[in-house]
Design an enzyme around this catalytic site. Structure first.
Site, PDB file in Angstrom:
ATOM      1  N   ASN A 170       0.840  -1.191   0.000  1.00 23.64           N
ATOM      2  CA  ASN A 170       0.000   0.000   0.000  1.00 23.64           C
ATOM      3  C   ASN A 170       0.884   1.253   0.000  1.00 23.64           C
ATOM      4  O   ASN A 170       0.502   2.302  -0.491  1.00 23.64           O
ATOM      5  CB  ASN A 170      -0.895  -0.012   1.239  1.00 23.64           C
TER       6      ASN A 170
ATOM      7  N   THR B 102     -15.021  -2.454   3.413  1.00 24.23           N
ATOM      8  CA  THR B 102     -13.602  -2.797   3.570  1.00 24.23           C
ATOM      9  C   THR B 102     -12.742  -1.769   2.864  1.00 24.23           C
ATOM     10  O   THR B 102     -13.243  -0.813   2.288  1.00 24.23           O
ATOM     11  CB  THR B 102     -13.307  -4.196   2.987  1.00 24.23           C
ATOM     12  N   GLY B 103     -11.434  -2.010   2.857  1.00 21.14           N
ATOM     13  CA  GLY B 103     -10.484  -1.080   2.252  1.00 21.14           C
ATOM     14  C   GLY B 103      -9.975  -0.120   3.297  1.00 21.14           C
ATOM     15  O   GLY B 103     -10.174  -0.317   4.490  1.00 21.14           O
ATOM     16  N   CYS B 104      -9.283   0.943   2.856  1.00 24.21           N
ATOM     17  CA  CYS B 104      -8.705   1.917   3.785  1.00 24.21           C
ATOM     18  C   CYS B 104      -9.779   2.903   4.203  1.00 24.21           C
ATOM     19  O   CYS B 104      -9.843   4.008   3.671  1.00 24.21           O
ATOM     20  CB  CYS B 104      -7.527   2.634   3.151  1.00 24.21           C
ATOM     21  N   VAL B 105     -10.673   2.504   5.110  1.00 26.33           N
ATOM     22  CA  VAL B 105     -11.807   3.356   5.471  1.00 26.33           C
ATOM     23  C   VAL B 105     -11.458   4.362   6.553  1.00 26.33           C
ATOM     24  O   VAL B 105     -10.677   4.093   7.402  1.00 26.33           O
ATOM     25  CB  VAL B 105     -13.012   2.524   5.926  1.00 26.33           C
TER      26      VAL B 105
END
Lengths: 353, 105
Positions: A170, B102-105
């Site tokens: 990332n 989901t993910g970069c929340v």
């Protein structure tokens, strides 16, 4: 009463020391009287010393209070944090500069990080808080900075050297544009928990999260299948779905990238490029990583011209010369094979044997 | 992992209060979930949004993007926050029984 919402951060001008407020936009020049100390002089002749001190970024409230106590005593209660998470104490009274430096030295604060030095390593959460890392952040950073401490304290490098660490691809932070980037990598495909996928995963988003198209939906099974030959273990599917666990204690580790920069000075900003595809996670001191970074660093110091950033030096001598000088093995893993890779191949005949 | 009692039924929740298994949803579960999200009563407007989310998920297998949600329901983002103080993800999707964002929340 409900909390006050949408008020934004406080106005930064409320927290500026008077000397900065008075001379805002009127600075004439600056100099670095000694490593870790900057002197800014304004048009009115006023001088401001800032003393730069290392911080581990992850700090306790006790640490913050200790720093506040020092700021109260020597800086009229003013300080700031830099974009690399160092602390700067503002001293407008020159008489207080040396007493501050003395007390910092006595209490074990590291003064440095200015000019041609290694300043703080920009880094991420690691095993402290994140759920997708392939390595730790704080631990590796501590090991590397311990090893390279002399370069933080002194300004004896050819140019400044910036390091970034990200614990997965990332790349939160600056590893993709740092002189030396440390990145956590996986080496095994994800393990699918079909039951978990059926119970609560957005399968289309999961399929779309894969950069190489290795994930296909499996409607019969109400799940997905992974083509292991196409998977390059980025872990993006695990970010989208908790059913795709990918961490692996034995096979996770660190890749080293070099040669990135963000400034426009001399040469254009550039991405960092991978030179070491894998080093093992060897907690708590990561000796392979610290050794590899020191070797690259010392090679650069011995060979670079003055003012030449790591990437500029490698571009000047050529990457094959860098690999032959450093003795690092060049493997097919370092050859770009992602979509537009052609641009990174050599299309000319100019190279050294 | 916690549990939520809905009448005679008990459903499993994850650590953020989302349904462990989205098949366990029914209207009573929605009412019980709403009470965990500072929604006192599910009005007609709440149900319009909930049913829209469920239909969209059933058809496409994903939660709609917020823009799509606003356009199709006619509610603007402010209105969605009035209905569900937790917002479209943590509030509305949770009550509608959709998987956790989901993910970069």
């Amino acid at each position: 009463m409900a909390a006050k919402l949408d008020q934004g951060p406080p106005n930064y001008k409320e927290m500026l020391p008077p000397v900065i407020l008075e001379n805002y936009g009127k600075w004439k020049y600056h100099e670095i009287p000694r490593p870790g100390v900057l002197k800014h002089v304004s048009e009115s002749g006023a001088a401001l010393y800032s003393v730069r001190v290392a911080s581990p970024r992850l700090v306790s409230i006790d640490f913050v209070r200790d720093v506040c106590t020092l700021a109260d005593e020597y800086c009229d209660g003013f300080l700031r944090f830099t974009t690399r998470n160092n602390i700067e104490f503002f001293v407008s009274d020159e008489a207080k500069l040396n007493p501050l430096l003395d007390v910092l030295a006595a209490q074990g604060y590291a003064v440095g990080g200015t000019g041609a030095s290694i300043s703080n390593i920009i880094h991420t959460q690691g095993w402290v808080h994140c759920h997708t890392p392939a390595t730790d952040a704080s631990g590796v950073v501590k090991a590397v900075m311990d090893d390279l401490y002399e370069y933080f304290e002194e300004m004896k490098l050819p140019a400044k050297l910036k390091m970034g660490l990200a614990c997965c691809l990332n790349m939160c932070g600056s590893t993709h544009c740092s002189d030396i980037g440390i990145v956590g990598v996986h080496r095994t495909p994800p393990r699918i928990d079909h039951d978990k996928i059926r119970k609560g995963t957005e399968i289309p988003s999961l399929v779309a999260s894969c950069p190489t198209g290795a994930i296909r939906p499996d409607p019969k099974n109400k799940s997905v299948v992974v083509n292991n030959d196409k998977c390059m273990y980025c872990g993006n599917c695990y970010t989208m779905s908790p059913a795709m666990e990918i961490y692996d204690a034995k096979n996770d580790g660190i890749a080293i990238l070099i040669g990135g920069k963000v400034s426009n000075a001399r040469s254009a900003p550039s991405f960092s490029r991978m030179v070491i595809p894998f080093l093992p996670n060897n907690a708590p001191r990561w000796p392979e990583v610290t050794e590899a970074i020191r070797a690259i660093l010392e090679l650069w110091i011995a060979n670079a011209n003055k003012g030449e950033r790591l990437g500029e030096w490698v571009e000047r001598i050529g990457w094959e010369r860098f690999f032959s000088l450093s003795g690092l093995p060049f493997s097919n893993m370092l050859i770009d094979d992602y979509i537009f890779a052609r641009e990174t191949f050599r299309t000319g005949a100019a190279f050294k044997y | 992992m916690s549990q939520l009692a809905v009448g005679s039924l008990t459903v499993e929740l994850d650590e953020d209060g989302f349904l462990e298994d989205h098949a366990a949803w029914n209207e009573d579960v929605a009412k019980a979930l709403a009470s965990t999200e500072e929604v006192e009563e599910l009005t007609e407007e709440h149900w319009k949004l909930i049913n829209y989310l469920r239909d969209y998920y059933a058809q496409y297998g994903v939660a709609p993007m917020v823009r799509k949600m606003c356009k199709d329901t006619g509610f603007d983002q402010k209105k969605i926050y009035v209905l569900f103080p937790g917002g479209p993800g943590k509030g509305a999707c949770k009550v509608a029984g959709l998987p956790k964002p989901t993910g970069c929340v």
